[in-house]
Every structure is written in C-alpha cells, then in structure tokens.
Design an enzyme around this catalytic site. Structure first.
Site, PDB file in Angstrom:
ATOM      1  CG  HIS A  75      -1.768   1.181   1.392  1.00  0.00           C
ATOM      2  ND1 HIS A  75      -3.135   1.156   1.311  1.00  0.00           N
ATOM      3  CD2 HIS A  75      -1.445   2.474   1.666  1.00  0.00           C
ATOM      4  CE1 HIS A  75      -3.611   2.381   1.512  1.00  0.00           C
ATOM      5  NE2 HIS A  75      -2.592   3.189   1.743  1.00  0.00           N
ATOM      6  CD  GLU A  76       1.439   3.557   3.605  1.00  0.00           C
ATOM      7  OE1 GLU A  76       1.626   4.619   2.962  1.00  0.00           O
ATOM      8  OE2 GLU A  76       0.397   3.336   4.244  1.00  0.00           O
ATOM      9  CG  HIS A  79       0.538   6.053  -1.061  1.00  0.00           C
ATOM     10  ND1 HIS A  79      -0.570   6.667  -1.604  1.00  0.00           N
ATOM     11  CD2 HIS A  79       0.089   5.350   0.016  1.00  0.00           C
ATOM     12  CE1 HIS A  79      -1.640   6.355  -0.889  1.00  0.00           C
ATOM     13  NE2 HIS A  79      -1.263   5.552   0.091  1.00  0.00           N
TER      14      HIS A  79
END
Length: 170
Positions: A75-76, A79
């Site tokens: 998820h990170e 980004h």
C-alpha cells in the site's frame, strides 16, 4: 511490545521486493526509500513522497507482521510509485489504485483493518444518549481541565465513564 530487528529487516526486504515488482511492471527503476519505524497512533504506515520515505508503526507491526508484509507495505510503496510515475496525484486515486491491482494484485483498500487498541487506546465517555470513545490526547486534555467535549447529537457534555471493576484494597 516492540518488534525485533529481524522483523524490521523483513519489512525493509519487502519494500525492496515491491519496488522490484513495480520496476518490472513499469520498466522504470526506483531508488530505495528511507524506511523508518516511527509512525504513531492508529496509522499503520505512511509514505512521505517528497522525502522518498516510508514510515511504519512499530506497535502495530509487532502484532500484525503478516498484514504488514502482505498489505501495508505494498500500500505504502504504491504511493511512492504513483508519485514517481505521475507526480502529485490524489492519494488513493486511480493511479494508486491501478498500481495496487495491476502491480501488486491487491484490492486497493484505503484503510487497514488492524486492531489499534494497543497503539492508540480509547476512553469511554457518556453524554446520556450514547457512549463516545475519546483518544488518549483528548482524554488527557479533559483530565487537565483544558478541554470539554459535547455530543454532536444531543448537545450534552461528555463525562468519563467510571470503571465498574472493583479495586482491590491496598
């Protein structure tokens, strides 16, 4: 409980794996980000785009290592990859979502489902119509007399719920 160094290493290795996977899918290499374990509160992780940095919550990591490895880290990283490819875009917009699904094969969830009670305890407060949960910061400001809160539904002031557990005599 704080995770041991081997778990920190596993997270860093997973960040590298995710970046390598993104590089294979996009044909572009990505520099390794700074990885820190200083995220606090209920947030599992965060990506600091301009600093090219990832921050993870060590308290949540200690109890949820597998969720971090399978969901939180990708998820990170997504980004960072979205930022590298598209510049500043909506945090969970279509660019990020396409990386989550197309590169990592994951459902693009914007929030984790981890139990955050250890990392961010809450305190029950009553107004008369319902029980509210105040954060440690708000609870402490009430205890110090710095703040008062009221219910947004009934307008009544919130009062700390006194524990019904009997204390042992000392």
């Amino acid at each position: 409980m704080k995770p041991d160094n081997s778990l920190f290493k596993r997270i860093q290795d997973r960040v590298t794996e995710c970046l390598d996977l993104a590089a294979r899918h996009t044909g572009r290499n990505f520099d390794p980000p700074m990885v820190r374990f200083n995220q606090r509160g209920r947030i599992a992780g965060s990506a600091w785009l301009e600093q090219w940095e990832l921050r993870f919550n060590p308290v949540l990591l200690a109890d949820n290592a597998e969720a971090f490895l399978t969901e939180i880290v990708p998820h990170e990283v997504a980004h960072l990859v979205a930022f590298a490819l598209h510049g500043k875009v909506r945090p969970h917009g279509r660019e990020w979502q396409s990386i989550m699904t197309g590169v990592f094969g994951l459902e693009p969830r914007t929030r984790h489902r981890l139990n955050t009670e250890k990392a961010s305890p809450v305190f029950p407060y009553d107004c008369g119509c319902r029980i509210h949960k105040l954060s440690l910061r708000r609870h402490n400001s009430v205890k110090r007399g710095q703040k008062r809160y009221q219910c947004l539904h009934c307008g009544q002031p919130l009062h700390a719920v006194i524990s019904s557990r009997k204390r042992k005599p000392s």
